[in-house]
Design a protein around this motif. Structure first.
Motif, PDB file in Angstrom:
ATOM      1  N   ILE A  24      37.577  38.683  32.800  1.00 45.13           N
ATOM      2  CA  ILE A  24      38.459  39.093  33.896  1.00 45.13           C
ATOM      3  C   ILE A  24      38.944  40.502  33.596  1.00 45.13           C
ATOM      4  N   TRP A  25      38.602  41.418  34.477  1.00 46.00           N
ATOM      5  CA  TRP A  25      38.889  42.841  34.331  1.00 46.00           C
ATOM      6  C   TRP A  25      39.856  43.271  35.416  1.00 46.00           C
ATOM      7  N   CYS A  26      40.500  44.415  35.217  1.00 48.45           N
ATOM      8  CA  CYS A  26      41.238  45.034  36.320  1.00 48.45           C
ATOM      9  C   CYS A  26      40.215  45.788  37.172  1.00 48.45           C
ATOM     10  N   ASN A  27      40.558  46.012  38.415  1.00 44.50           N
ATOM     11  CA  ASN A  27      39.595  46.690  39.292  1.00 44.50           C
ATOM     12  C   ASN A  27      39.513  48.193  39.036  1.00 44.50           C
ATOM     13  N   GLY A  28      40.284  48.700  38.098  1.00 46.58           N
ATOM     14  CA  GLY A  28      40.152  50.095  37.691  1.00 46.58           C
ATOM     15  C   GLY A  28      39.108  50.288  36.603  1.00 46.58           C
ATOM     16  N   CYS A  29      38.811  49.228  35.882  1.00 47.68           N
ATOM     17  CA  CYS A  29      37.871  49.322  34.757  1.00 47.68           C
ATOM     18  C   CYS A  29      36.491  48.739  35.064  1.00 47.68           C
ATOM     19  N   GLN A  30      36.393  47.895  36.077  1.00 48.24           N
ATOM     20  CA  GLN A  30      35.131  47.223  36.392  1.00 48.24           C
ATOM     21  C   GLN A  30      35.024  47.060  37.893  1.00 48.24           C
ATOM     22  N   ARG A  31      33.795  46.963  38.393  1.00 49.91           N
ATOM     23  CA  ARG A  31      33.592  46.658  39.800  1.00 49.91           C
ATOM     24  C   ARG A  31      32.463  45.658  39.927  1.00 49.91           C
ATOM     25  N   TYR A  32      32.404  44.979  41.052  1.00 50.30           N
ATOM     26  CA  TYR A  32      31.354  43.989  41.276  1.00 50.30           C
ATOM     27  C   TYR A  32      30.024  44.674  41.531  1.00 50.30           C
ATOM     28  N   ASP A  33      28.979  44.051  41.066  1.00 51.77           N
ATOM     29  CA  ASP A  33      27.614  44.493  41.327  1.00 51.77           C
ATOM     30  C   ASP A  33      27.409  44.501  42.850  1.00 51.77           C
ATOM     31  N   ASP A  34      26.812  45.560  43.353  1.00 55.23           N
ATOM     32  CA  ASP A  34      26.602  45.686  44.801  1.00 55.23           C
ATOM     33  C   ASP A  34      25.812  44.513  45.378  1.00 55.23           C
ATOM     34  N   ARG A  35      24.921  43.928  44.589  1.00 58.63           N
ATOM     35  CA  ARG A  35      24.107  42.804  45.084  1.00 58.63           C
ATOM     36  C   ARG A  35      24.968  41.590  45.422  1.00 58.63           C
ATOM     37  N   LEU A  36      26.121  41.481  44.785  1.00 55.19           N
ATOM     38  CA  LEU A  36      27.021  40.359  45.070  1.00 55.19           C
ATOM     39  C   LEU A  36      27.818  40.572  46.345  1.00 55.19           C
ATOM     40  N   MET A  37      27.836  41.801  46.821  1.00 60.98           N
ATOM     41  CA  MET A  37      28.624  42.151  47.995  1.00 60.98           C
ATOM     42  C   MET A  37      27.791  42.196  49.277  1.00 60.98           C
ATOM     43  N   GLU A  38      26.469  42.056  49.166  1.00 57.22           N
ATOM     44  CA  GLU A  38      25.597  42.103  50.347  1.00 57.22           C
ATOM     45  C   GLU A  38      25.794  40.852  51.195  1.00 57.22           C
ATOM     46  N   VAL A  39      25.794  41.030  52.512  1.00 51.66           N
ATOM     47  CA  VAL A  39      25.891  39.893  53.421  1.00 51.66           C
ATOM     48  C   VAL A  39      24.550  39.165  53.401  1.00 51.66           C
ATOM     49  N   LEU A  40      24.612  37.836  53.205  1.00 48.26           N
ATOM     50  CA  LEU A  40      23.412  37.015  53.151  1.00 48.26           C
ATOM     51  C   LEU A  40      23.377  36.055  54.331  1.00 48.26           C
ATOM     52  N   SER A  41      22.204  35.530  54.604  1.00 52.46           N
ATOM     53  CA  SER A  41      22.076  34.536  55.665  1.00 52.46           C
ATOM     54  C   SER A  41      22.723  33.230  55.217  1.00 52.46           C
ATOM     55  N   PHE A  42      23.110  32.441  56.177  1.00 54.37           N
ATOM     56  CA  PHE A  42      23.732  31.167  55.867  1.00 54.37           C
ATOM     57  C   PHE A  42      22.782  30.259  55.067  1.00 54.37           C
ATOM     58  N   PRO A  43      21.498  30.149  55.429  1.00 56.69           N
ATOM     59  CA  PRO A  43      20.579  29.327  54.617  1.00 56.69           C
ATOM     60  C   PRO A  43      20.446  29.825  53.174  1.00 56.69           C
ATOM     61  N   ASP A  44      20.479  31.126  52.958  1.00 58.41           N
ATOM     62  CA  ASP A  44      20.422  31.649  51.587  1.00 58.41           C
ATOM     63  C   ASP A  44      21.663  31.231  50.797  1.00 58.41           C
ATOM     64  N   LEU A  45      22.822  31.289  51.438  1.00 57.59           N
ATOM     65  CA  LEU A  45      24.054  30.882  50.761  1.00 57.59           C
ATOM     66  C   LEU A  45      24.067  29.373  50.488  1.00 57.59           C
ATOM     67  N   GLU A  46      23.492  28.592  51.380  1.00 57.35           N
ATOM     68  CA  GLU A  46      23.378  27.154  51.121  1.00 57.35           C
ATOM     69  C   GLU A  46      22.509  26.898  49.889  1.00 57.35           C
ATOM     70  N   ALA A  47      21.421  27.638  49.765  1.00 54.74           N
ATOM     71  CA  ALA A  47      20.540  27.481  48.603  1.00 54.74           C
ATOM     72  C   ALA A  47      21.270  27.874  47.317  1.00 54.74           C
ATOM     73  N   TRP A  48      22.024  28.969  47.352  1.00 54.54           N
ATOM     74  CA  TRP A  48      22.798  29.380  46.180  1.00 54.54           C
ATOM     75  C   TRP A  48      23.847  28.320  45.815  1.00 54.54           C
ATOM     76  N   THR A  49      24.455  27.728  46.819  1.00 54.51           N
ATOM     77  CA  THR A  49      25.461  26.692  46.570  1.00 54.51           C
ATOM     78  C   THR A  49      24.835  25.512  45.835  1.00 54.51           C
ATOM     79  N   ARG A  50      23.667  25.074  46.284  1.00 55.39           N
ATOM     80  CA  ARG A  50      22.984  23.967  45.608  1.00 55.39           C
ATOM     81  C   ARG A  50      22.659  24.333  44.163  1.00 55.39           C
ATOM     82  N   ARG A  51      22.153  25.544  43.945  1.00 56.89           N
ATOM     83  CA  ARG A  51      21.814  25.992  42.587  1.00 56.89           C
ATOM     84  C   ARG A  51      23.047  26.024  41.684  1.00 56.89           C
ATOM     85  N   LEU A  52      24.133  26.563  42.195  1.00 62.38           N
ATOM     86  CA  LEU A  52      25.356  26.662  41.396  1.00 62.38           C
ATOM     87  C   LEU A  52      25.930  25.285  41.074  1.00 62.38           C
TER      88      LEU A  52
END
Length: 138
Positions: A24-52
């Motif tokens: 856990i970092w402060c937002n001044g020292c670290q930022r999220y990977d851009d790939r985590l911020m991309e908007v995904l399709s609902f079916p892709d997010l469902e697949a990620w949910t099952r995997r997680l």
């Protein structure tokens, strides 16, 4: 809880000031990977949910989305921020709104369901674990 880089005290209640990624970092020292911020399709997010859920030995979590989505971002604006998602412990599901159809938002909400907690240190550490797991797989 303190930022591992600068030592700043961190409060999970102010989760917008945190970056949960392995640690856990402060937002001044670290930022999220851009790939985590991309908007995904609902079916892709469902697949990620099952995997997680499988990877973290959790019971299934069901995703819902707004079937009446209108491309009007004001619909999801609450006056201070966009409404991205909501986690519901009973039934075990997450409602994703269009601005929140991202892996980072999914991990945030899954951490609530996996821990049964609001914005606590346990929640933040779980969120950080989920993000780190996803990041090496995107």
């Amino acid at each position: 809880m303190n930022c591992p880089e600068c030592g700043k005290a961190l409060d999970p209640e102010h989760h917008g000031d945190l970056v949960c990624d392995g640690q856990i970092w402060c937002n001044g020292c670290q930022r999220y990977d851009d790939r985590l911020m991309e908007v995904l399709s609902f079916p892709d997010l469902e697949a990620w949910t099952r995997r997680l859920c499988r990877a973290f030995n959790q019971e299934p979590v069901h995703l819902r989305h707004d079937p009446d989505y209108l491309p009007d971002p004001k619909k999801y604006w609450d006056g201070a921020t966009f409404l991205l998602a909501e986690a519901f412990h009973e039934p075990r599901c997450i409602m994703l709104y269009p601005p929140g159809q991202r892996l980072m938002t999914l991990c945030h909400e899954l951490a609530h369901l996996f821990t049964g907690q609001d914005h606590t240190e346990v929640w933040a550490r779980t969120f950080a674990e989920l993000v780190a797991w996803v990041k090496v797989r995107v």
